[in-house]
Motif scaffolding. Structure first.
Motif, short mmCIF file in Angstrom:
data_model
loop_
_atom_site.label_atom_id
_atom_site.label_comp_id
_atom_site.label_asym_id
_atom_site.label_seq_id
_atom_site.Cartn_x
_atom_site.Cartn_y
_atom_site.Cartn_z
N THR A 123 0.71 -1.49 0.07
CA THR A 123 0.05 0.24 0.01
C THR A 123 0.83 1.34 -0.20
OG1 THR A 123 -1.73 1.12 1.03
CG2 THR A 123 -0.74 -0.31 2.70
N ARG A 124 -0.06 2.58 -0.76
CA ARG A 124 1.55 3.51 -0.52
C ARG A 124 0.34 4.59 0.78
NH1 ARG A 124 5.07 4.15 -3.74
NH2 ARG A 124 5.78 5.73 -3.94
N LYS A 125 -0.88 3.92 1.46
CA LYS A 125 -1.60 4.98 2.63
C LYS A 125 -0.38 6.29 3.26
CE LYS A 125 -3.67 4.48 6.86
NZ LYS A 125 -5.15 3.60 6.90
N TYR A 126 1.05 5.62 3.33
CA TYR A 126 2.22 6.28 4.03
C TYR A 126 3.01 6.50 3.01
CZ TYR A 126 -0.33 2.99 7.62
OH TYR A 126 -1.18 3.28 8.55
N LEU A 127 2.49 7.34 1.78
CA LEU A 127 3.12 7.66 0.51
C LEU A 127 4.82 6.35 0.06
CD1 LEU A 127 3.97 11.30 2.39
CD2 LEU A 127 1.99 10.21 0.65
N ARG A 128 5.35 6.01 1.25
CA ARG A 128 6.63 5.37 0.55
C ARG A 128 5.08 4.11 0.49
NH1 ARG A 128 11.50 5.63 4.50
NH2 ARG A 128 9.47 6.26 6.11
N SER A 129 6.30 2.91 -0.01
CA SER A 129 5.30 1.66 -0.22
C SER A 129 5.62 1.45 0.73
CB SER A 129 6.18 0.20 -1.19
OG SER A 129 5.47 -0.90 -1.58
N LYS A 130 4.81 0.61 0.89
CA LYS A 130 4.20 -0.21 2.99
C LYS A 130 4.34 -1.59 1.82
CE LYS A 130 2.71 -0.59 7.43
NZ LYS A 130 4.08 -1.64 7.93
N ALA A 131 5.37 -2.69 2.59
CA ALA A 131 4.18 -4.44 2.85
C ALA A 131 3.58 -5.15 3.63
CB ALA A 131 5.95 -5.01 2.20
N LEU A 132 2.26 -6.05 3.37
CA LEU A 132 1.56 -5.82 4.37
C LEU A 132 1.33 -7.36 3.91
CD1 LEU A 132 -1.36 -5.69 3.32
CD2 LEU A 132 -0.58 -3.12 3.65
N TRP A 133 0.33 -8.49 5.09
CA TRP A 133 -0.21 -9.42 4.75
C TRP A 133 -1.84 -8.68 4.72
CZ3 TRP A 133 1.21 -13.63 2.44
CH2 TRP A 133 3.01 -13.67 2.87
N GLU A 134 -2.66 -9.54 3.83
CA GLU A 134 -3.79 -8.63 4.32
C GLU A 134 -4.63 -10.37 4.09
OE1 GLU A 134 -6.07 -5.66 2.11
OE2 GLU A 134 -8.20 -7.38 1.00
N THR A 135 -5.64 -10.51 5.42
CA THR A 135 -5.93 -12.39 5.44
C THR A 135 -7.36 -11.41 5.99
OG1 THR A 135 -5.58 -13.96 6.86
CG2 THR A 135 -5.52 -11.83 7.94
N VAL A 136 -8.41 -12.94 5.63
CA VAL A 136 -9.43 -12.68 5.69
C VAL A 136 -9.40 -13.96 6.12
CG1 VAL A 136 -11.65 -12.64 4.93
CG2 VAL A 136 -10.50 -10.87 4.26
N LEU A 137 -10.96 -14.46 7.65
CA LEU A 137 -10.74 -15.21 8.09
C LEU A 137 -12.42 -15.77 8.31
CD1 LEU A 137 -7.11 -14.31 9.83
CD2 LEU A 137 -7.35 -17.40 9.44
#
Length: 196
Positions: free
Chosen positions: A174-188
């Motif tokens: 995501t670029r929510k914080y301007l710089r690219s942020k790596a994350l996991w998105e999980t739905v359980l």
């Protein structure tokens, strides 16, 4: 901070699965996701530790019940009373055993079959602390004085090993914080079987 519309694609599933039960949002910040959830017609109970963030969230989502509290305090909803829980980048401040206990509390708060939608820091999140900081324990660092946890796929397998059915999991940026942020998105989904 930029807008980040990650919840949009999950709203139909949230509306269907939460039914008439409230959605608990953990760590609502200034209310971006809170506003999205309430605009979708969901009954939202949210909290954040920052009084300033809570004030901003209340302005953005006046229909939501938003409290100022620590994540370690009792949740605003009791056992089995949430149709869904949303936790976007809010479960990463704790040692591993405390993180496991927190996820177990989320599990207990959900009704059987209820949903957890969460985003977690990735071990590839180079711009926001995944490298170059003093280690407290594996994947858990002191980043500018703040403890911060990062997750890899094996961590997610261990974190959600018992009582969960995985619907989706993706490694994203995501670029929510301007710089690219790596994350996991999980739905359980909270497993509806006995003993879960």
């Amino acid at each position: 901070m930029l807008s980040d519309h990650w919840l949009q694609r999950w709203l139909p599933l949230l509306r269907e699965q939460a039914a008439d039960m409230p959605v608990l949002e953990i760590g609502c910040g200034p209310g971006d996701d809170t506003a999205t959830l309430t605009a979708a017609g969901l009954d939202v109970r949210a909290f954040d530790i920052s009084a300033d963030a809570v004030a901003a969230a209340r302005r953005r989502a006046p229909a939501a019940d938003i409290r100022c509290q620590d994540i370690r305090d009792p949740f605003p909803l009791g056992a089995g009373t949430a149709g869904a829980v949303v936790a976007s980048l809010s479960l990463h401040y704790f040692p591993w055993q405390e993180t496991l206990a927190l996820v177990e509390r989320v599990h207990r708060t959900l009704r059987p079959g209820g949903l957890l939608l969460c985003r977690l820091n990735s071990t590839e999140d180079r711009h926001f602390g995944a490298t170059g900081h003093p280690a407290i324990e594996p994947h858990y660092y002191r980043v500018d004085g703040q403890p911060k946890r990062f997750f890899d796929a094996a961590d997610l397998d261990r974190l959600f090993a018992s009582g969960w059915e995985r619907i989706a999991q993706e490694h994203l940026h995501t670029r929510k914080y301007l710089r690219s942020k790596a994350l996991w998105e999980t739905v359980l989904r909270r497993a509806a079987t006995a003993g879960s």
